[in-house]
Design a protein around this motif. Structure first.
Motif, short mmCIF file in Angstrom:
data_model
loop_
_atom_site.label_atom_id
_atom_site.label_comp_id
_atom_site.label_asym_id
_atom_site.label_seq_id
_atom_site.Cartn_x
_atom_site.Cartn_y
_atom_site.Cartn_z
N MET A 200 -5.58 -46.90 49.40
CA MET A 200 -4.66 -47.24 48.32
C MET A 200 -5.36 -47.33 46.95
O MET A 200 -4.70 -47.24 45.92
CB MET A 200 -3.94 -48.55 48.64
N LYS A 201 -6.69 -47.50 46.98
CA LYS A 201 -7.42 -47.53 45.71
C LYS A 201 -7.22 -46.22 44.94
O LYS A 201 -7.31 -46.18 43.71
CB LYS A 201 -8.92 -47.78 45.95
N ASP A 202 -6.96 -45.14 45.67
CA ASP A 202 -6.72 -43.85 45.01
C ASP A 202 -5.33 -43.74 44.39
O ASP A 202 -5.06 -42.80 43.65
CB ASP A 202 -6.90 -42.70 46.02
N TYR A 203 -4.44 -44.66 44.74
CA TYR A 203 -3.05 -44.52 44.30
C TYR A 203 -2.54 -45.71 43.48
O TYR A 203 -1.51 -45.61 42.82
CB TYR A 203 -2.13 -44.31 45.51
N SER B 166 -2.16 -49.55 38.38
CA SER B 166 -1.40 -50.24 37.34
C SER B 166 -0.26 -51.04 37.97
O SER B 166 0.15 -50.76 39.10
CB SER B 166 -0.82 -49.17 36.40
N TYR B 167 0.27 -52.01 37.22
CA TYR B 167 1.43 -52.76 37.71
C TYR B 167 2.60 -51.83 38.00
O TYR B 167 3.47 -52.13 38.81
CB TYR B 167 1.83 -53.87 36.71
N ARG B 168 2.62 -50.67 37.36
CA ARG B 168 3.70 -49.70 37.57
C ARG B 168 3.64 -49.08 38.97
O ARG B 168 4.62 -48.55 39.46
CB ARG B 168 3.63 -48.56 36.55
N TYR C 42 2.22 -52.20 55.80
CA TYR C 42 1.34 -52.95 54.89
C TYR C 42 2.04 -53.06 53.56
O TYR C 42 2.53 -52.06 53.02
CB TYR C 42 0.00 -52.23 54.75
N SER C 43 2.12 -54.30 53.03
CA SER C 43 2.79 -54.48 51.74
C SER C 43 1.75 -54.80 50.68
O SER C 43 0.85 -55.62 50.89
CB SER C 43 3.83 -55.58 51.83
N TYR C 44 1.85 -54.11 49.57
CA TYR C 44 0.97 -54.34 48.43
C TYR C 44 1.84 -54.85 47.28
O TYR C 44 2.76 -54.15 46.84
CB TYR C 44 0.26 -53.04 48.06
N TYR D 178 -5.25 -54.09 40.14
CA TYR D 178 -4.33 -53.35 39.26
C TYR D 178 -4.40 -53.96 37.87
O TYR D 178 -4.74 -55.14 37.72
CB TYR D 178 -2.90 -53.35 39.80
N SER D 179 -4.10 -53.17 36.87
CA SER D 179 -4.05 -53.76 35.53
C SER D 179 -2.62 -54.15 35.21
O SER D 179 -1.68 -53.36 35.36
CB SER D 179 -4.61 -52.79 34.48
#
Ligand code: ATP
Ligand code: MG
Length: 415
Positions: free
Chosen positions: A119-122, A125-127, A162-164, A279-280
Motif C-alpha cells: 500500500m506504500k505504493d498507492y 495523501s489523505y485523498r 484490511y482497512s486503511y 499519508y500527508s
C-alpha cells in the motif's frame, strides 16, 4: 449437472484416519478429497459450495466499500522482519522455502505485513484514503494439530480484508460496519442464530479482538455465552475485570464449545508506523495510517455448517449454499417414457435458471439413488417415475411426506 457425467462418486466409508464428522460426510458425499492430514482438495460439489459462500461474502464486503484483489502466496522475508514476525518462535505456523539462489521466502499464512508494504505504493495523501481491500486466498499454516476435518487445515481459504483509515474515528466507523456485515453474512449462510459476537484476546492495539463464534460441540474454543445480550466472552479473557467492564455477571454466562468463524482486529497506527505507511494530511502534516484486519474462514465455515446441519443419513445444506437447489431423481429404469419425462423436467428447470443435480444414472437402483441424495444433502428432491405421470413427486430433504405436483407449481416454489 447430470450425475452420470459427474466424475466423483459417493463412497460408503471415509478414510480410517478421518475422525471429524464434517470431513467424513464431505468425503463420503464427494465434496472433498483428503490428500493428507489437514489437506483437502475441493471437488466439483465442494467447489460449488465454496463459491456460493464466497459470493455471499463478496456481496457484503462490496456493499461496505471493499475492493477485491488477490495477493501472492510467496512472501518476502524482509517485510516480516520489519515487524519481527519472521521468527519461527513468534509465528509458529510458517511454511518457508528457499529460491534457487538461496533467498528465503515464506508462504502466506496471513497478509497484513505484505499488503501494508504494498500500500506504500498507492497511499500517500489523505485523498487516497480510506482504502478497504480484501481477498479470498489460500493460506498456508503449519498447524500442529489437524483433527477437526476442514475446520482446521494446513491449507485453507480465508477472506481477509484490511482497512486503511485516516483516523481512529474513521477506523471505528468502518470496524462497526464490518461487524454488521458479518452478522448479515452468517445469517445468509444459515448460521446466524448460532453465531455470536465474542470478546477475545489478541487485539494488538485495543484491549480485545472480536471473534464470531458458532456454537458447536466440534469447535475447539470454549466461550462464555450471554444469550440475552447475544454476546460471548472467550475463556482466554474471562476475568472479573472484563466482566465488570462489560457489565455482565458470571452467573449469567453459559459455558459452551464453539468454532471461530471470523476474527477482527484493530492495529491502531502501530503497524503502519513500523512499515512506514504514512499519508500527508490536508494541513501538510505526515500521519500514520490506521489499520484494521478482518478474517472469515471460508472453508472452516463449510465444516461448521456440516457439523450443524447433518443427520444419520448425511448432510442437510442450508438453501443459500447448497451446491444445487434441486436434486432430481429419475427412476426410469428401461422405461423410455419416464426417461423422456425426466429429461424434459431437467431441461425446463434449468431453462428457468434453477440449479439441478439430475440423477440420470441408468444402472443404479432406486434405494441407492435415495441414499446418495440424502448423503449429498440438497434441500429439495424431485422424483420422476412410472407413478408420477404428468406430475412430479416433491420431497424436502428434511420432510417425511412427499407430494405430487405439477411442474409449474414446482417451478413457482423456486422462482
Ligand atoms: P484459530 O484461533 O482457530 O487458530 P486464528 O485466530 O489463528 O484461528 P485468524 O488468523 O484470525 O485465525 O484467521 C481468520 C479466520 O480464518 C479464523 O477466524 C478462522 O475462521 C480461519 N482459520 C484460521 N486458521 C484456520 C485453519 N488452520 N484452518 C481453517 N480455517 C482457519
Ligand atoms: Mg483468530
Amino acid at each position: 449437472m447430470r450425475f452420470s457425467t459427474l466424475f466423483t462418486k459417493t463412497r460408503k466409508d471415509a478414510p480410517k484416519d478421518e475422525i471429524a464428522k464434517n470431513a467424513q460426510l464431505l468425503i463420503k458425499a464427494g465434496f472433498i478429497h483428503k490428500e493428507m492430514a489437514g489437506v483437502y482438495s475441493y471437488l466439483p460439489l465442494g467447489k460449488r459450495v465454496q463459491e456460493k459462500i464466497i459470493s455471499i461474502v463478496r456481496e457484503e464486503m462490496d456493499k461496505i466499500g471493499g475492493q477485491e484483489l488477490v495477493m501472492t502466496s510467496l512472501q518476502k522475508k524482509e517485510v516480516w522482519e520489519i515487524t519481527d514476525r519472521w521468527d519461527d518462535e513468534k509465528v509458529d505456523v510458517w511454511f518457508k522455502a528457499k529460491l534457487k539462489n538461496d533467498t528465503e521466502v515464506g508462504f502466506g499464512w496471513s497478509h497484513e505485513e505484505q499488503i501494508t508494504a504494498m500500500m506504500k505504493d498507492y497511499i500517500s495523501s489523505y485523498r487516497d484514503l480510506p482504502a478497504n481491500v480484501y481477498q479470498f486466498q489460500t493460506k498456508l499454516r503449519n498447524e500442529v494439530r489437524a483433527k477437526s476435518g476442514v475446520m482446521r487445515t494446513r491449507e485453507f481459504v480465508m477472506k481477509d480484508l484490511y482497512s486503511y483509515s485516516r483516523s481512529e474515528e474513521e477506523h471505528n466507523e468502518f470496524y462497526n460496519k464490518v461487524i454488521e456485515a458479518y452478522h448479515t453474512i452468517y445469517k445468509r449462510l444459515g448460521i446466524g442464530d448460532a453465531t455470536f459476537f465474542t470478546f477475545a484476546s489478541g487485539g494488538a492495539f485495543t484491549q480485545f479482538s472480536h471473534e464470531f463464534q458458532t456454537l458447536t460441540e466440534a469447535g475447539e474454543d470454549t466461550i462464555y455465552l450471554h444469550r440475552d445480550k447475544k454476546i460471548a466472552i472467550n475463556e482466554e479473557v474471562l476475568t472479573d475485570e472484563v466482566l465488570s467492564q462489560l457489565e455482565i455477571k458470571r452467573e449469567e454466562l453459559e459455558k459452551v464449545k464453539a468454532a471461530e468463524v471470523g476474527n477482527i482486529f484493530s492495529f491502531g497506527s502501530n503497524k503502519c508506523e513500523q512499515i512506514g505507511l504514512y499519508y500527508s494530511d490536508k494541513d501538510g502534516s505526515q500521519k500514520p495510517v490506521v489499520l484494521g484486519s478482518y478474517g472469515i474462514g471460508i472453508t472452516r465455515v463449510i465444516g461448521v455448517i456440516v457439523e450443524l446441519f447433518s443427520d444419520e443419513k448425511g448432510i442437510v445444506w442450508p438453501e443459500n449454499i447448497s451446491p444445487y437447489t434441486v436434486h432430481l431423481v429419475s427412476l426410469a429404469g428401461e422405461d423410455e417414457n419416464v426417461k423422456n419425462r425426466a429429461n424434459e423436467v431437467y431441461e425446463q428447470l434449468t431453462t428457468k435458471g434453477i440449479e439441478v443435480l439430475f440423477d440420470d444414472r441408468a444402472d443404479v437402483p432406486a434405494g441407492q439413488k435415495f441414499s446418495d441424495a440424502d448423503l449429498i444433502g440438497i434441500p429439495h428432491r424431485i422424483i420422476v417415475s412410472t407413478k408420477t405421470g404428468e406430475k412430479v413427486e416433491y420431497k424436502a430433504r428434511m420432510g417425511n411426506e412427499s407430494q405430487l405436483m405439477s411442474l409449474d407449481e414446482l417451478i413457482s416454489k423456486f422462482i
